[in-house]
Design a protein around this motif. Sequence first.
Motif, mmCIF file in Angstrom:
data_model
loop_
_atom_site.group_PDB
_atom_site.id
_atom_site.type_symbol
_atom_site.label_atom_id
_atom_site.label_comp_id
_atom_site.label_asym_id
_atom_site.label_seq_id
_atom_site.Cartn_x
_atom_site.Cartn_y
_atom_site.Cartn_z
ATOM 1 N N ALA A 96 31.160 14.747 -0.914
ATOM 2 C CA ALA A 96 30.623 15.401 0.634
ATOM 3 C C ALA A 96 29.000 15.141 0.534
ATOM 4 O O ALA A 96 28.479 14.934 1.535
ATOM 5 C CB ALA A 96 31.020 16.605 0.802
ATOM 6 N N ALA A 97 28.269 15.317 -0.453
ATOM 7 C CA ALA A 97 27.117 15.212 -0.466
ATOM 8 C C ALA A 97 26.488 13.739 -0.258
ATOM 9 O O ALA A 97 25.560 13.401 0.288
ATOM 10 C CB ALA A 97 26.309 15.599 -2.037
ATOM 11 N N TRP A 98 27.350 12.905 -0.949
ATOM 12 C CA TRP A 98 26.858 11.146 -0.892
ATOM 13 C C TRP A 98 27.111 11.023 0.813
ATOM 14 O O TRP A 98 26.201 10.510 1.296
ATOM 15 C CB TRP A 98 27.955 10.616 -1.774
ATOM 16 C CG TRP A 98 27.442 10.029 -2.871
ATOM 17 C CD1 TRP A 98 28.023 10.483 -4.037
ATOM 18 C CD2 TRP A 98 26.220 9.317 -3.168
ATOM 19 N NE1 TRP A 98 27.001 10.104 -5.150
ATOM 20 C CE2 TRP A 98 26.074 9.168 -4.426
ATOM 21 C CE3 TRP A 98 25.323 8.462 -2.538
ATOM 22 C CZ2 TRP A 98 25.317 8.239 -5.040
ATOM 23 C CZ3 TRP A 98 24.633 7.629 -2.980
ATOM 24 C CH2 TRP A 98 24.363 7.809 -4.231
ATOM 25 N N VAL A 99 28.229 11.431 1.057
ATOM 26 C CA VAL A 99 28.464 11.041 2.703
ATOM 27 C C VAL A 99 27.313 11.758 3.716
ATOM 28 O O VAL A 99 26.770 11.045 4.615
ATOM 29 C CB VAL A 99 29.995 11.654 3.207
ATOM 30 C CG1 VAL A 99 29.987 11.683 4.736
ATOM 31 C CG2 VAL A 99 30.690 10.980 2.523
ATOM 32 N N ALA A 100 27.014 12.951 3.359
ATOM 33 C CA ALA A 100 26.014 13.920 4.112
ATOM 34 C C ALA A 100 24.561 12.992 3.972
ATOM 35 O O ALA A 100 24.145 12.944 5.250
ATOM 36 C CB ALA A 100 25.901 15.247 3.608
#
Lengths: 129, 176
Positions: B62-66
């Motif tokens: 999720a952090a990568w995507v964000a």
Amino acid sequence: MWRHAALWLCGMRPGDYALLLVAVLATGYAGRHFWGADHPALAVVRAGGKTVASLPLDRPGRVQVRGPLGLTHIEVEPGRARVAADPGPRQYCVKQGWLTRSGAAAICAPNEVSLLLEGRRSSYDSLSY
Amino acid sequence: MMTEPKRVVADASDFRVARYAAAAIALSVAEAAIPSPLPGVKPGLANIIVLLVLMRHGWAEAAWVALLRVFAASLLLGQLLAPGFFLSLAGSVASLAVLAAATRLPSRWFGPVSLSLLAAFGHIGGQMMLARLWLVPHEGLWALWPIFSMTATIFGAANGLIVARLLSVDDKETAG
């Protein structure tokens, strides 16, 4: 229609409702805190540039101030104050009526008397009408 | 002597992150077309994707995507390294920090709507902090807070409901 709403709301868990309520309350509180009316605390009366009286706005009070033209009567009620009578020719400060917001001022220039409401924190340097 | 060239092999999670990030970027760019009265007042549709990834594949992805979304979307919108980009980045980082803690909440009681609300408040919190410290160093800035708080409440809840709905479709597919 109702079935539709149920379909969406079934995603809500008890804590979700609680947190949503907290968010709504926090928003309401923020609105009141940052936008709420600032209640004035003090009516400051000046004559000839000098402060002659500071009346707390939590109880009624009266004060008479002598200027070059005569006596100016200041009246205070809980939360508001006004110039009740003034010997000036045009009566602007009297016609302003009750002042209720902090920073609001009534100036009786001919008699050199002014009335200013001060809050704990003032939103404006001064207000005139 | 030449060193052996290193081969970088993309695994399934890389492809997943790329796919989700593409969706989030598309939503961000589409959303930029909506007129907004104030920077920061927007639906934050990309957060739907971030939350979906968080609940399906965990916080790291999720952090990568964000973060990919923040960089790529501002690059596409011509905002890279402009103030709006830093606000977006600050909001995203704060939101991810909040989510890292929020995933520890018991999921029986707190679902996607809670996570979405917390993420939305994290977003405006991070943005506001940066704005206050750097862009508008004045106490008067707080007068905007109620608007941001209201925006976060409304869109946080709405995005959360959308995430819950998308996840329930997941469940049905795996069950059926």
